[in-house]
Scaffold this active site. Structure first.
Site, PDB file in Angstrom:
ATOM      1  N   SER A 126      -3.043  -0.533   2.814  1.00 28.25           N
ATOM      2  CA  SER A 126      -4.300  -0.600   3.572  1.00 28.25           C
ATOM      3  C   SER A 126      -4.555   0.714   4.286  1.00 28.25           C
ATOM      4  O   SER A 126      -3.622   1.440   4.642  1.00 28.25           O
ATOM      5  CB  SER A 126      -4.176  -1.727   4.602  1.00 28.25           C
ATOM      6  OG  SER A 126      -5.184  -1.627   5.579  1.00 28.25           O
ATOM      7  N   TYR A 150       0.348  -4.802  11.713  1.00 25.83           N
ATOM      8  CA  TYR A 150       0.005  -4.928  10.300  1.00 25.83           C
ATOM      9  C   TYR A 150       0.047  -3.559   9.601  1.00 25.83           C
ATOM     10  O   TYR A 150       0.669  -3.408   8.543  1.00 25.83           O
ATOM     11  CB  TYR A 150      -1.396  -5.538  10.182  1.00 25.83           C
ATOM     12  CG  TYR A 150      -1.986  -5.585   8.802  1.00 25.83           C
ATOM     13  CD1 TYR A 150      -1.678  -6.616   7.926  1.00 25.83           C
ATOM     14  CD2 TYR A 150      -2.879  -4.607   8.371  1.00 25.83           C
ATOM     15  CE1 TYR A 150      -2.247  -6.668   6.661  1.00 25.83           C
ATOM     16  CE2 TYR A 150      -3.447  -4.654   7.112  1.00 25.83           C
ATOM     17  CZ  TYR A 150      -3.129  -5.689   6.256  1.00 25.83           C
ATOM     18  OH  TYR A 150      -3.691  -5.739   5.011  1.00 25.83           O
TER      19      TYR A 150
END
Lengths: 327, 327
Positions: A126, A150
């Site tokens: 990501s 994350y």
């Protein structure tokens, strides 16, 4: 070839599975079996090849060993606790996003020690691996200073993927996905939700809230482009990657203004009139720290292709989600 | 304040302990207790404050909980399996260098949940987090693409240190040490060993082998400078770091030629005549991929200081290891 998709029940996972079944092959090699895994049991699609499904808890080490017991030639690993949940539940985020991926890599390494098992592993990372301060356009050599757990977990998995690949245990490719628009389904509470909402809701004749300024710039890809990245990552010659196994995908940089202008071109002012500007300082502050654009020249040189325009992103949503017509 | 040193039996660890005892305080706060841990039982130095020692296996989760049971205010974590061993024994490297550090962070997080325990943790990282291709001078925002498992483990621990600090579980500072010269003791088989050997052996009247070209450039710090970084990292105002808790230390960039010229200035041509040029292609190839120089401007702005010159590095070795005179 046998293909395993982990995270097959998610939005991108389901579209990937459909694309794999529609093509029937990966890089010219026929798909002879498809195994689908997720935390919830994935719906088995109609198909002429054998499909197995499994509801699994990736944080348990034995699960990965079971998933690869059939020695899949190609593994897509898309499963993750999303950003908000990994921030809210520290232990769960590390357990699934870090330990889960590490267990998978370890299972592959241990399975390969007796012979020649070394599958291609496509891992979805990501742009959350990047954090402020950031340049206007982020180059391929910019460091990773994530500002969420994350993003930290994704950055760590990228490092593991490179090291396990360098050591010859797996043939890994990590792809950093842009923010996906137009995300189908209902509005959610993700801070990035409005990027999709201000297109999806007006296209369905409903109002949408825009909580940030029209000048906000960000980095996007359609769900169809995301599936394209995944399939291309399964096909590329990884010798070209050297030891740097992770790539920022070539998304589309656009401002909210440009999003809205595209919406007007595709669906008219009756659609754009449904966008209500309601500034939300919390979301404004969060989004201010996000990447605006990337060079992504390595991925482009390797043949990865993003969306050509925001008009195209909107048309893809109309074709794939709305049956080709605006409601 | 109570201080814990993990990795206290190593070369830098022992010098750090001596410096802490000599000063008696850290940033003006008196050291009231010192706990020393390593894989071998550290030699307890003479001191007027209570000192405990422990031989521990960091890869066992309960060990970290035991080490912090006394709630040290300041923790130096220097322990690691070195690069060559982490490459030769994949599992051991991950077990000690990654899991060991993660267990420590977890023990601190869990200890802090009932109250306000949030110690300063100074972690020694390494320039091994960087890998080819590299610019001539590596900036503070260059990405981490380690080419060893050791470098991968250090890069992962940096990410964990930042995330645990951002979440408020620990007050971490990671410092990337340059290659340490002059390393005291006997020649070893590390690929970097010659950088110290071509100074240490001639200063002791013995021959040394130089396996690379005189033009090779690299990034150095004396053991005394390394201890200085550690103590400074214990003292700095970490609010100035923001969420980027890891820093490349300001070493000294020098070529082998410059090393040898400094040796000649300090110890004469009788010393430099003891350097035998015996090119070794294996070492030439390894060293070719190493960093040559860094900007390190963030660390400099925070007051970290490296060695002023290679002459100084040599004089430090003569003062600290040879009793002030050349043998």
């Amino acid at each position: 070839m046998k293909v395993l998709v982990i995270g097959a029940a998610g939005m991108v996972g389901r579209k990937l599975v459909s694309a794999l079944l529609a093509s029937g092959n990966v890089g010219g090699r026929a798909i002879t079996g498809l195994a689908l895994a997720d935390v919830v049991d994935p719906q088995p699609p109609q198909a002429t090849i054998p499909i197995t499904t499994a509801a699994v808890d990736l944080s348990r080490p034995e699960v990965s060993a079971q998933l690869i017991a059939d020695r899949p030639d190609l593994i897509f690993h898309l499963a993750a606790i999303v950003s908000g949940e990994a921030e809210a539940d520290f232990e769960k985020g590390y357990r699934i996003n870090l330990d889960g991926t590490r267990h998978l890599l370890e299972a592959i390494r241990l399975a390969g020690q007796g012979g020649s098992y070394r599958p291609r592993l496509v891992f979805t990372s990501s742009i959350a691996v990047f954090g402020e301060p950031l340049p206007e356009v982020i180059g391929d050599t910019h460091h990773h200073t994530p500002l969420t757990s994350y993003g930290t977990q994704k950055a760590i998995c990228e490092l593991l993927l490179s090291d396990y690949s360098r050591r010859g245990f797996v043939d890994g490719v990590g792809i950093r996905l842009p923010t996906i628009v137009v995300r189908p389904g209902k509005p959610n509470k993700a801070a990035s939700g409005f990027f999709s909402g201000i297109l999806r809701e007006p296209l369905a004749g409903q109002e949408a809230v825009l909580p940030v300024a029209d000048s906000v710039r960000h980095w996007f890809a359609s769900p169809r482009a995301a599936v394209g990245y995944l399939v291309h990552a399964a096909n590329i010659d990884t010798a070209l990657l050297g030891h740097q196994r992770n790539l920022t995908m070539p998304g589309l940089a656009a401002t909210v203004s440009e999003e809205i202008a595209a919406l007007e071109r595709v669906a008219g002012t009756s659609a754009t009139a449904l966008i209500k500007r309601e500034p939300d300082q919390t979301i404004i502050d969060i989004v201010a720290g996000w990447p605006k654009a990337f060079e992504a020249s390595r991925a482009q040189a390797l043949g990865f292709r993003g969306d050509a325009s925001f008009d195209e992103i909107i048309r893809i949503h109309i074709e794939d989600e709305l049956g080709g017509t605006i409601g």
